[in-house]
Write a protein that holds these residues in place. Structure first.
Motif, PDB file in Angstrom:
ATOM      1  N   HIS A  59       0.768  -1.054  -0.123  1.00 30.81           N
ATOM      2  CA  HIS A  59      -0.006  -0.030  -0.041  1.00 30.81           C
ATOM      3  C   HIS A  59       0.731   1.244   0.052  1.00 30.81           C
ATOM      4  N   LEU A  60       1.691   1.382   0.867  1.00 27.00           N
ATOM      5  CA  LEU A  60       2.908   2.445   0.844  1.00 27.00           C
ATOM      6  C   LEU A  60       3.440   2.559  -0.346  1.00 27.00           C
ATOM      7  N   ALA A  61       3.868   1.541  -1.001  1.00 28.21           N
ATOM      8  CA  ALA A  61       4.624   1.591  -2.219  1.00 28.21           C
ATOM      9  C   ALA A  61       3.846   2.371  -3.394  1.00 28.21           C
ATOM     10  N   ARG A  62       2.658   1.830  -3.387  1.00 29.25           N
ATOM     11  CA  ARG A  62       1.520   2.080  -4.465  1.00 29.25           C
ATOM     12  C   ARG A  62       1.079   3.687  -4.120  1.00 29.25           C
ATOM     13  N   ALA A  63       0.758   4.414  -3.041  1.00 28.77           N
ATOM     14  CA  ALA A  63       0.130   5.392  -2.417  1.00 28.77           C
ATOM     15  C   ALA A  63       0.913   6.350  -1.793  1.00 28.77           C
ATOM     16  N   GLY A  64       2.138   5.998  -1.424  1.00 29.83           N
ATOM     17  CA  GLY A  64       2.839   6.745  -0.684  1.00 29.83           C
ATOM     18  C   GLY A  64       2.608   6.945   0.842  1.00 29.83           C
ATOM     19  N   ASP A  65       3.014   7.905   1.736  1.00 30.18           N
ATOM     20  CA  ASP A  65       2.694   7.859   2.829  1.00 30.18           C
ATOM     21  C   ASP A  65       1.269   7.891   3.285  1.00 30.18           C
ATOM     22  N   LEU A  66       0.841   6.900   4.153  1.00 34.94           N
ATOM     23  CA  LEU A  66      -0.567   6.998   4.620  1.00 34.94           C
ATOM     24  C   LEU A  66      -0.820   6.940   6.204  1.00 34.94           C
ATOM     25  N   SER A  67      -1.720   7.388   6.832  1.00 37.19           N
ATOM     26  CA  SER A  67      -1.982   7.297   8.160  1.00 37.19           C
ATOM     27  C   SER A  67      -2.059   5.888   8.628  1.00 37.19           C
ATOM     28  N   ILE A  68      -2.085   5.465   9.756  1.00 40.23           N
ATOM     29  CA  ILE A  68      -2.449   4.140  10.444  1.00 40.23           C
ATOM     30  C   ILE A  68      -3.803   3.955  10.261  1.00 40.23           C
ATOM     31  N   THR A  69      -4.708   4.962  10.115  1.00 38.96           N
ATOM     32  CA  THR A  69      -6.160   4.607  10.296  1.00 38.96           C
ATOM     33  C   THR A  69      -6.574   4.519   8.751  1.00 38.96           C
ATOM     34  N   ALA A  70      -5.980   4.996   7.641  1.00 35.72           N
ATOM     35  CA  ALA A  70      -6.011   4.651   6.325  1.00 35.72           C
ATOM     36  C   ALA A  70      -5.652   3.131   5.985  1.00 35.72           C
ATOM     37  N   LEU A  71      -4.381   2.798   6.448  1.00 34.25           N
ATOM     38  CA  LEU A  71      -3.936   1.519   6.363  1.00 34.25           C
ATOM     39  C   LEU A  71      -4.917   0.516   6.908  1.00 34.25           C
ATOM     40  N   ALA A  72      -5.324   0.948   8.128  1.00 31.47           N
ATOM     41  CA  ALA A  72      -6.618  -0.175   8.903  1.00 31.47           C
ATOM     42  C   ALA A  72      -7.588  -0.224   7.757  1.00 31.47           C
ATOM     43  N   GLU A  73      -8.069   0.857   7.297  1.00 29.35           N
ATOM     44  CA  GLU A  73      -9.456   0.658   6.497  1.00 29.35           C
ATOM     45  C   GLU A  73      -9.079  -0.207   5.146  1.00 29.35           C
ATOM     46  N   LEU A  74      -7.857   0.098   4.622  1.00 27.91           N
ATOM     47  CA  LEU A  74      -7.432  -0.542   3.308  1.00 27.91           C
ATOM     48  C   LEU A  74      -7.363  -2.037   3.757  1.00 27.91           C
ATOM     49  N   GLU A  75      -6.838  -2.426   4.825  1.00 26.96           N
ATOM     50  CA  GLU A  75      -6.857  -3.743   5.144  1.00 26.96           C
ATOM     51  C   GLU A  75      -7.997  -4.336   5.962  1.00 26.96           C
ATOM     52  N   GLY A  76      -8.788  -3.759   6.282  1.00 23.41           N
ATOM     53  CA  GLY A  76     -10.210  -4.046   7.038  1.00 23.41           C
ATOM     54  C   GLY A  76      -9.746  -4.625   8.314  1.00 23.41           C
ATOM     55  N   VAL A  77      -9.041  -3.946   9.042  1.00 23.55           N
ATOM     56  CA  VAL A  77      -8.532  -4.378  10.205  1.00 23.55           C
ATOM     57  C   VAL A  77      -8.618  -3.241  11.292  1.00 23.55           C
ATOM     58  N   ARG A  78      -8.827  -3.567  12.609  1.00 11.87           N
ATOM     59  CA  ARG A  78      -8.882  -2.473  13.578  1.00 11.87           C
ATOM     60  C   ARG A  78      -7.614  -1.762  13.667  1.00 11.87           C
ATOM     61  N   HIS A  79      -7.890  -0.524  14.044  1.00 16.09           N
ATOM     62  CA  HIS A  79      -6.704   0.667  14.056  1.00 16.09           C
ATOM     63  C   HIS A  79      -5.535   0.035  15.175  1.00 16.09           C
ATOM     64  N   GLN A  80      -5.829  -0.831  16.197  1.00 13.04           N
ATOM     65  CA  GLN A  80      -4.981  -1.224  17.057  1.00 13.04           C
ATOM     66  C   GLN A  80      -4.153  -2.428  16.389  1.00 13.04           C
ATOM     67  N   SER A  81      -4.604  -3.077  15.523  1.00 12.53           N
ATOM     68  CA  SER A  81      -4.236  -3.953  14.832  1.00 12.53           C
ATOM     69  C   SER A  81      -3.126  -3.583  13.871  1.00 12.53           C
ATOM     70  N   MET A  82      -3.418  -2.555  13.166  1.00  9.33           N
ATOM     71  CA  MET A  82      -2.723  -2.071  12.298  1.00  9.33           C
ATOM     72  C   MET A  82      -1.432  -1.120  12.885  1.00  9.33           C
ATOM     73  N   ALA A  83      -1.815  -0.653  14.084  1.00 10.11           N
ATOM     74  CA  ALA A  83      -0.490   0.045  14.905  1.00 10.11           C
ATOM     75  C   ALA A  83       0.507  -0.968  15.036  1.00 10.11           C
ATOM     76  N   ARG A  84       0.000  -2.144  15.502  1.00 16.71           N
ATOM     77  CA  ARG A  84       1.090  -3.238  15.927  1.00 16.71           C
ATOM     78  C   ARG A  84       1.757  -3.727  14.673  1.00 16.71           C
ATOM     79  N   THR A  85       1.197  -3.926  13.411  1.00 14.78           N
ATOM     80  CA  THR A  85       1.817  -4.450  12.162  1.00 14.78           C
ATOM     81  C   THR A  85       2.716  -3.045  11.962  1.00 14.78           C
TER      82      THR A  85
END
Length: 161
Positions: A59-85
């Motif tokens: 996602h970062l390679a394709r879109a550039g900088d993203l927020s943790i919230t945006a990444l969580a939405e893209l992956e369909g996971v909770r914010h806390q899970s994405m923050a851990r990743t």
């Protein structure tokens, strides 16, 4: 206490889920869905990086900088899970995080050169495995047909509502 036999379910029946219980117009679609899923699982089984981490780097390679919230939405996971990743990726030196100066609650994630390199290695490994399997398993005619699969799947995927 008496034991009772559990009623049978379709999932326990031979051939369940094989597409035989589908209307004729869906049998091919189910076969395609099953084949694509099996293909993806086999290719990913060779991965050296967890799927979720590779997805974030992609996602970062394709879109550039993203927020943790945006990444969580893209992956369909909770914010806390994405923050851990993201934390795991940062610990490996693959991404960097920064707090947005305008909104201190927003954390931006950016792909580092090392992360882009690692993603490239993972993609090359997948592509090499596919190329080797294609060369070994398919006839020249089948390879010519297989060359059109990405375009065809792109059209199908773009039309799925």
């Amino acid at each position: 206490m008496t034991s009772r036999a559990r009623p049978s379910t379709d999932a326990a029946q031979p051939g369940a889920g094989s597409g035989t219980d589908l209307p004729p117009e869906l049998v091919h679609a189910e076969a395609l869905r099953t084949a694509v899923g099996a293909f993806v699982r086999r290719v990913r089984s060779r991965d050296t990086m967890p799927v979720g981490q590779a997805a974030v780097l992609g996602h970062l390679a394709r879109a550039g900088d993203l927020s943790i919230t945006a990444l969580a939405e893209l992956e369909g996971v909770r914010h806390q899970s994405m923050a851990r990743t993201v934390s795991l990726l940062a610990e490996q030196g693959l991404v960097a995080t920064s707090v947005d100066e305008r909104d201190r609650r927003r954390v931006s994630v950016n792909l580092l050169e090392r992360g882009a390199h690692r993603l490239g290695e993972e993609r090359r490994q997948r592509a090499s495995a596919i190329a080797a399997a294609t060369a070994a398993a398919l006839t020249a005619e089948e390879r010519a047909i297989a060359e059109r699969i990405p375009e065809i799947l792109g059209k199908i995927g773009g039309s799925v509502a």
